[in-house]
Structure formats: structure tokens, C-alpha cells
Scaffold this motif. Structure first.
Motif, PDB file in Angstrom:
ATOM      1  N   GLN A  35       7.954  45.227  43.665  1.00 13.98           N
ATOM      2  CA  GLN A  35       9.281  44.290  43.309  1.00 13.98           C
ATOM      3  C   GLN A  35      10.452  45.143  44.170  1.00 13.98           C
ATOM      4  O   GLN A  35      10.568  46.133  44.657  1.00 13.98           O
ATOM      5  N   SER A  82       2.486  52.484  40.547  1.00 11.56           N
ATOM      6  CA  SER A  82       3.097  52.488  39.276  1.00 11.56           C
ATOM      7  C   SER A  82       2.678  54.061  38.668  1.00 11.56           C
ATOM      8  O   SER A  82       1.356  54.167  38.803  1.00 11.56           O
ATOM      9  N   GLY A 107       5.599  49.916  36.121  1.00 12.97           N
ATOM     10  CA  GLY A 107       4.224  49.048  36.583  1.00 12.97           C
ATOM     11  C   GLY A 107       4.562  47.543  36.135  1.00 12.97           C
ATOM     12  O   GLY A 107       5.718  47.166  35.879  1.00 12.97           O
ATOM     13  N   SER A 108       3.788  46.738  37.019  1.00 14.28           N
ATOM     14  CA  SER A 108       4.224  45.194  36.848  1.00 14.28           C
ATOM     15  C   SER A 108       2.778  44.557  37.108  1.00 14.28           C
ATOM     16  O   SER A 108       1.726  45.248  37.384  1.00 14.28           O
ATOM     17  N   GLN A 109       2.832  43.194  36.883  1.00 18.81           N
ATOM     18  CA  GLN A 109       1.354  42.536  36.994  1.00 18.81           C
ATOM     19  C   GLN A 109       1.087  42.339  38.444  1.00 18.81           C
ATOM     20  O   GLN A 109       0.180  41.724  38.743  1.00 18.81           O
ATOM     21  N   ASP A 110       2.121  42.477  39.313  1.00 21.02           N
ATOM     22  CA  ASP A 110       2.072  42.118  40.968  1.00 21.02           C
ATOM     23  C   ASP A 110       1.576  43.307  41.540  1.00 21.02           C
ATOM     24  O   ASP A 110       2.248  44.279  41.298  1.00 21.02           O
ATOM     25  N   ASN A 111       0.454  43.302  42.227  1.00 24.35           N
ATOM     26  CA  ASN A 111      -0.075  44.309  43.039  1.00 24.35           C
ATOM     27  C   ASN A 111      -0.439  43.964  44.406  1.00 24.35           C
ATOM     28  O   ASN A 111      -1.245  44.514  45.098  1.00 24.35           O
ATOM     29  N   SER A 112      -0.076  42.839  44.901  1.00 29.47           N
ATOM     30  CA  SER A 112      -0.160  42.286  46.326  1.00 29.47           C
ATOM     31  C   SER A 112       0.397  42.897  47.372  1.00 29.47           C
ATOM     32  O   SER A 112      -0.138  42.962  48.555  1.00 29.47           O
TER      33      SER A 112
END
Length: 212
Positions: A35, A82, A107-112
Motif C-alpha cells: 500500500q 509484513s 499485513g494485507s491481502q495484496d502481495n503484488s
């Protein structure tokens, strides 16, 4: 006159503030994986060099370094995993350095934005030889028996000396040859008696000569 004094005082205050101003960087309120986050700082002399280091370790190798900028802020898409605790380090052209407080990355669901790890190299093939396959009919294979010990070499035949004829093979005498050899080996009885008479006559002759 009072205006001149007030103006001079204000200018002196501004000058004092600028003379004693210290470069600093703001601590981000939050950092979230993949992010965008705004990094801002103040004072100092451009260009500025920004980097991310392990949290609270000023002498550590940076986890990420940015290109030099002349502005007092920049946006960073957080491309560090994260759970990592980081500190933002700022350095200006004069060599002055400033640090933020330690910040954990959420952390987040995005790891792009994350760089995939390199795949491990395949293990080398085993150098051991493969075991032979069993026979198709299921019969057990016994190990080959060791070869019998070689027989000692036969004694070499004695060859005749150069220039000599080999001896003839021994032969058994026939019946007639054996009879002739037997008769010739035994002296006849008549010859023995003649020999005795001749010896006695010779003795008498010697005695007669001695008496006369």
C-alpha cells in the motif's frame, strides 16, 4: 523608530530559527504491505537520500534505498514483507542524518508488489548405479561362483643338448635274445676243468725247476 526596531527583531528571530533549524523526518503513522505511504521530512539541504533500514539499527545494511530527490516528501509503495519492523533514514547533501521511530509493517491481502524468491536449484542426480532389475519369470538370480584356481603348469620336458641325438627308447629283449645272453654269461663246465688242469701242470713244472 519603533517600527524599525520591531522589523529588526522579527528578522533576527527568523534568522535565529533558520540558523538553529535541525533536519528531521516524520515517522509514518502506518505502513501496510503493498500500500502507498507518504514519507515527509523538513529542513536540510537537498538533494536528499532516503533509505529503509531494520528497525532501530542505524549501522545495518539498508533493506531498500531510493534515488536522490530534491523535494521534502515522496510516496513509497511498501514492498517489504509484513511483520518487518523498519526505520526510515534520511541523509542530505551536507551529510546530516535523521531517523524516524521504529514502525512495524502491517499485513494485507495484496502481495503484488513483492519480489518472488528465486526457485532453489534442483539437486544433482545421484551418482550411485541403479540395482539390476529382477528377471521377468521371478526366478532368483544367484551370484556367479568364483572361477576355479588354475592348475600348476606341467614340468617342461627335458630337451636333448644341441648336437646330441636323443637316446633310443628302451626295449625289452625277445625270448631268443635272452637265451643267448644267458648261455654266454655262464662259462661251460669243460672250460673250467681245462683251466684247473693247466694250472696244476704249471705248478709241477715250477717245482721241478726248483729241485734241479
Amino acid at each position: 523608530m519603533q517600527l524599525t526596531i520591531a522589523t529588526a527583531a522579527a528578522l533576527a528571530l527568523v534568522y535565529a530559527r533558520s540558523a538553529f533549524a535541525v533536519m528531521g523526518i516524520d515517522t509514518p503513522s502506518t505502513l501496510v504491505q503493498c500500500q502507498p505511504s507518504l514519507l515527509a521530512w523538513h529542513e536540510g539541504a537537498p538533494p536528499y537520500y532516503l533509505s529503509v533500514i531494520p528497525g532501530g539499527q542505524p549501522g545495518a545494511t539498508p533493506l531498500k534505498s531510493f534515488d536522490a530527490v530534491n523535494d521534502l516528501s515522496r510516496t513509497w509503495v511498501v514492498d517489504i514483507a509484513s511483520g518487518t519492523v523498519v526505520t526510515i533514514m534520511l541523509k542530505d547533501s551536507s551529510g546530516a542524518i535523521a531517523y524516524s521511530d521504529k514502525v512495524p509493517i502491517q499485513g494485507s491481502q495484496d502481495n503484488s508488489c513483492m519480489i518472488p524468491a528465486a526457485a532453489p536449484a534442483p539437486a544433482p542426480a545421484s551418482a550411485t548405479a541403479a540395482a539390476p532389475a529382477p528377471p521377468a519369470n521371478g526366478a532368483s538370480v544367484s551370484p556367479a561362483s568364483p572361477a576355479p584356481a588354475s592348475q600348476p603348469p606341467a614340468a617342461p620336458a627335458v630337451s636333448p643338448t644341441a648336437g646330441q641325438a636323443p637316446p633310443p627308447p628302451a626295449s625289452r629283449p625277445t625270448g631268443s635274445q635272452a637265451a643267448v645272453a644267458s648261455s654266454s654269461a655262464k662259462p661251460s663246465s669243460g672250460a673250467n676243468r681245462a683251466s684247473v688242469v693247466n694250472g696244476f701242470a704249471g705248478l709241477l713244472a715250477i717245482l721241478g725247476v726248483a729241485l734241479f
